[in-house]
Design a protein around this motif. Sequence first.
Motif, PDB file in Angstrom:
ATOM      1  N   LEU A  38     104.071 -10.384  49.967  1.00  0.00           N
ATOM      2  CA  LEU A  38     104.072 -11.511  49.029  1.00  0.00           C
ATOM      3  C   LEU A  38     104.215 -12.846  49.762  1.00  0.00           C
ATOM      4  O   LEU A  38     103.532 -13.822  49.429  1.00  0.00           O
ATOM      5  CB  LEU A  38     105.199 -11.347  48.013  1.00  0.00           C
ATOM      6  CG  LEU A  38     105.075 -10.152  47.059  1.00  0.00           C
ATOM      7  CD1 LEU A  38     106.242 -10.143  46.065  1.00  0.00           C
ATOM      8  CD2 LEU A  38     103.751 -10.167  46.317  1.00  0.00           C
ATOM      9  N   ILE A  39     105.091 -12.876  50.779  1.00  0.00           N
ATOM     10  CA  ILE A  39     105.267 -14.110  51.553  1.00  0.00           C
ATOM     11  C   ILE A  39     103.999 -14.423  52.339  1.00  0.00           C
ATOM     12  O   ILE A  39     103.540 -15.575  52.389  1.00  0.00           O
ATOM     13  CB  ILE A  39     106.475 -13.986  52.504  1.00  0.00           C
ATOM     14  CG1 ILE A  39     107.764 -13.775  51.711  1.00  0.00           C
ATOM     15  CG2 ILE A  39     106.593 -15.243  53.378  1.00  0.00           C
ATOM     16  CD1 ILE A  39     108.961 -13.434  52.570  1.00  0.00           C
ATOM     17  N   THR A  41     101.000 -13.532  51.574  1.00  0.00           N
ATOM     18  CA  THR A  41      99.989 -13.960  50.606  1.00  0.00           C
ATOM     19  C   THR A  41     100.165 -15.442  50.276  1.00  0.00           C
ATOM     20  O   THR A  41      99.195 -16.201  50.229  1.00  0.00           O
ATOM     21  CB  THR A  41     100.079 -13.121  49.318  1.00  0.00           C
ATOM     22  OG1 THR A  41      99.846 -11.743  49.627  1.00  0.00           O
ATOM     23  CG2 THR A  41      99.067 -13.586  48.289  1.00  0.00           C
ATOM     24  N   TYR A  42     101.403 -15.838  50.032  1.00  0.00           N
ATOM     25  CA  TYR A  42     101.710 -17.247  49.752  1.00  0.00           C
ATOM     26  C   TYR A  42     101.267 -18.132  50.920  1.00  0.00           C
ATOM     27  O   TYR A  42     100.637 -19.179  50.713  1.00  0.00           O
ATOM     28  CB  TYR A  42     103.207 -17.398  49.496  1.00  0.00           C
ATOM     29  CG  TYR A  42     103.661 -18.812  49.229  1.00  0.00           C
ATOM     30  CD1 TYR A  42     103.596 -19.346  47.943  1.00  0.00           C
ATOM     31  CD2 TYR A  42     104.135 -19.615  50.262  1.00  0.00           C
ATOM     32  CE1 TYR A  42     104.004 -20.655  47.692  1.00  0.00           C
ATOM     33  CE2 TYR A  42     104.542 -20.917  50.027  1.00  0.00           C
ATOM     34  CZ  TYR A  42     104.478 -21.427  48.734  1.00  0.00           C
ATOM     35  OH  TYR A  42     104.875 -22.721  48.499  1.00  0.00           O
ATOM     36  N   GLU A  43     101.585 -17.708  52.137  1.00  0.00           N
ATOM     37  CA  GLU A  43     101.223 -18.489  53.321  1.00  0.00           C
ATOM     38  C   GLU A  43      99.706 -18.564  53.488  1.00  0.00           C
ATOM     39  O   GLU A  43      99.152 -19.623  53.809  1.00  0.00           O
ATOM     40  CB  GLU A  43     101.860 -17.873  54.572  1.00  0.00           C
ATOM     41  CG  GLU A  43     103.375 -17.976  54.594  1.00  0.00           C
ATOM     42  CD  GLU A  43     104.005 -17.229  55.755  1.00  0.00           C
ATOM     43  OE1 GLU A  43     105.215 -17.390  55.971  1.00  0.00           O
ATOM     44  OE2 GLU A  43     103.280 -16.472  56.452  1.00  0.00           O
ATOM     45  N   CYS A  45      97.425 -18.278  51.149  1.00  0.00           N
ATOM     46  CA  CYS A  45      96.887 -19.148  50.097  1.00  0.00           C
ATOM     47  C   CYS A  45      97.020 -20.616  50.476  1.00  0.00           C
ATOM     48  O   CYS A  45      96.131 -21.429  50.196  1.00  0.00           O
ATOM     49  CB  CYS A  45      97.597 -18.885  48.770  1.00  0.00           C
ATOM     50  SG  CYS A  45      97.185 -17.296  48.013  1.00  0.00           S
ATOM     51  N   ASN A  46      98.119 -20.971  51.121  1.00  0.00           N
ATOM     52  CA  ASN A  46      98.302 -22.342  51.593  1.00  0.00           C
ATOM     53  C   ASN A  46      97.297 -22.675  52.699  1.00  0.00           C
ATOM     54  O   ASN A  46      96.769 -23.793  52.752  1.00  0.00           O
ATOM     55  CB  ASN A  46      99.716 -22.550  52.124  1.00  0.00           C
ATOM     56  CG  ASN A  46     100.739 -22.734  51.006  1.00  0.00           C
ATOM     57  OD1 ASN A  46     100.388 -23.148  49.905  1.00  0.00           O
ATOM     58  ND2 ASN A  46     101.981 -22.409  51.277  1.00  0.00           N
ATOM     59  N   LYS A  52      97.675 -19.714  44.213  1.00  0.00           N
ATOM     60  CA  LYS A  52      98.751 -18.830  44.669  1.00  0.00           C
ATOM     61  C   LYS A  52      99.245 -17.887  43.581  1.00  0.00           C
ATOM     62  O   LYS A  52      99.555 -16.730  43.857  1.00  0.00           O
ATOM     63  CB  LYS A  52      99.920 -19.670  45.215  1.00  0.00           C
ATOM     64  CG  LYS A  52      99.592 -20.387  46.499  1.00  0.00           C
ATOM     65  CD  LYS A  52     100.821 -21.050  47.090  1.00  0.00           C
ATOM     66  CE  LYS A  52     101.083 -22.382  46.425  1.00  0.00           C
ATOM     67  NZ  LYS A  52     100.091 -23.402  46.788  1.00  0.00           N
ATOM     68  N   VAL A  53      99.334 -18.373  42.347  1.00  0.00           N
ATOM     69  CA  VAL A  53      99.880 -17.552  41.263  1.00  0.00           C
ATOM     70  C   VAL A  53      99.021 -16.321  41.026  1.00  0.00           C
ATOM     71  O   VAL A  53      99.513 -15.187  40.975  1.00  0.00           O
ATOM     72  CB  VAL A  53     100.001 -18.379  39.962  1.00  0.00           C
ATOM     73  CG1 VAL A  53     100.465 -17.483  38.812  1.00  0.00           C
ATOM     74  CG2 VAL A  53     100.964 -19.538  40.157  1.00  0.00           C
ATOM     75  N   ILE A  56      99.214 -13.876  44.136  1.00  0.00           N
ATOM     76  CA  ILE A  56     100.485 -13.150  44.252  1.00  0.00           C
ATOM     77  C   ILE A  56     100.610 -12.084  43.164  1.00  0.00           C
ATOM     78  O   ILE A  56     101.058 -10.954  43.431  1.00  0.00           O
ATOM     79  CB  ILE A  56     101.671 -14.139  44.202  1.00  0.00           C
ATOM     80  CG1 ILE A  56     101.705 -14.964  45.490  1.00  0.00           C
ATOM     81  CG2 ILE A  56     102.997 -13.399  44.007  1.00  0.00           C
ATOM     82  CD1 ILE A  56     102.716 -16.089  45.478  1.00  0.00           C
TER      83      ILE A  56
END
Length: 295
Positions: A38-39, A41-43, A45-46, A52-53, A56
Motif C-alpha cells: 500500500l505504501i 502504491t502510494y509512492e 502514484c506520486n 491514489k485513492v 490503493i
Amino acid sequence: MNETLKRTISGAVYIALLITSILFSTESFIILFGIFLLIATYEFCNLVAINKVFAILFVSLFYTTVSLISFYQTETEAFISSLLKENILITVDTDKLFSVLLIITLLVSVKCIVFLFDDTQSISKVSKYIYLIGYVMLPFLFITKISFGIAAYNPKIIIGLFILIWTNDTFAYLVGKSIGKHKLFERISPKKTIEGFLGGVVFAALAGFLISKFYIRPNPEFSEQSILIWMIIALIVSIFGTIGDLIESKFKRVAGVKDSGSIMPGHGGVLDRLDSVIFVAPVIYLFYQILYYVS
C-alpha cells in the motif's frame, strides 16, 4: 541527529521489523508486505501522477483476495459458507492463477526494461496503470508466494533472499566506491560501476554458498544440488536486482525526485528499499517452477 546516525537507526528498525514479521508467523509476513504494498502504491502514484485513492483500493482488494484464496482457501470457503448459510465450493486453481499472473508480470518486466533504455521522458496514462499492476502490485504477491517454496511456509527462503539482496547491494557499493572506474549506466545511475556490479555478483554468490551450507535445510529432492541452486539464485538476484534498482531510478528521474518517499529517514521510501526484490521475486518464482518440474 546527523544523516549517518539517522540512516543507521531507520535501517535497523526496518530490518528488525522485516525479520520479526517473517519469523513470527505466515500471517504477520503477509500483512507486513500488504502494508508495504500500500505504501509502495502510494509512492508510485506520486511518481507517475495517477489517482491514489482508486489505485490503493484496487491494489488492497486484489492483494487480499488473492492471498486469501491462495493461502487460506479452506478457511475462506468456510467463512463465506457461514455468511451465506450454505455450503459452497471454491474451485480456483491457484497454480494456474499464479501462472497467469507470472506471465503478466514478466511481460510488464520486459516493458520496464524497454522503458529503462528509452530516451522518452514521459509515460502514457495506460502505461502508468500497466506499471502499477505488473511492476508494483503483482511482484508483492510473488514475494509472499516464493516463501512457501514447493511445500509449506518456510521463513528461511525469504530471509535468505533478502540476505542475498543486502549482500549484493552492500558489496556492489563498497567495491564500486573502492575500485570502480567504468560506469554501468551513467545516464540513469551515475554512481553505479561495472566493477561494483561484478563485486556484488561475487559476494552474493559467496553468500548463496554460505546460506545453502549453513542456514537452509536442503530439501531431500535437491540436497545434492542445493549449493548450486542458491548460487544460481544469487546470480539472479545480482542481475535482476540491479536492473530493478535502475528501473526505479528511471521512474524517479522522469518524476524529477531523489527518493520515492520519506517514510524511512536516510533511506527514502518503501520503493527505494524494495526496488530490487520486487523485480527479482517473479524471476525467482519462475526459477522455482522450472526446478520443480524438471526434478
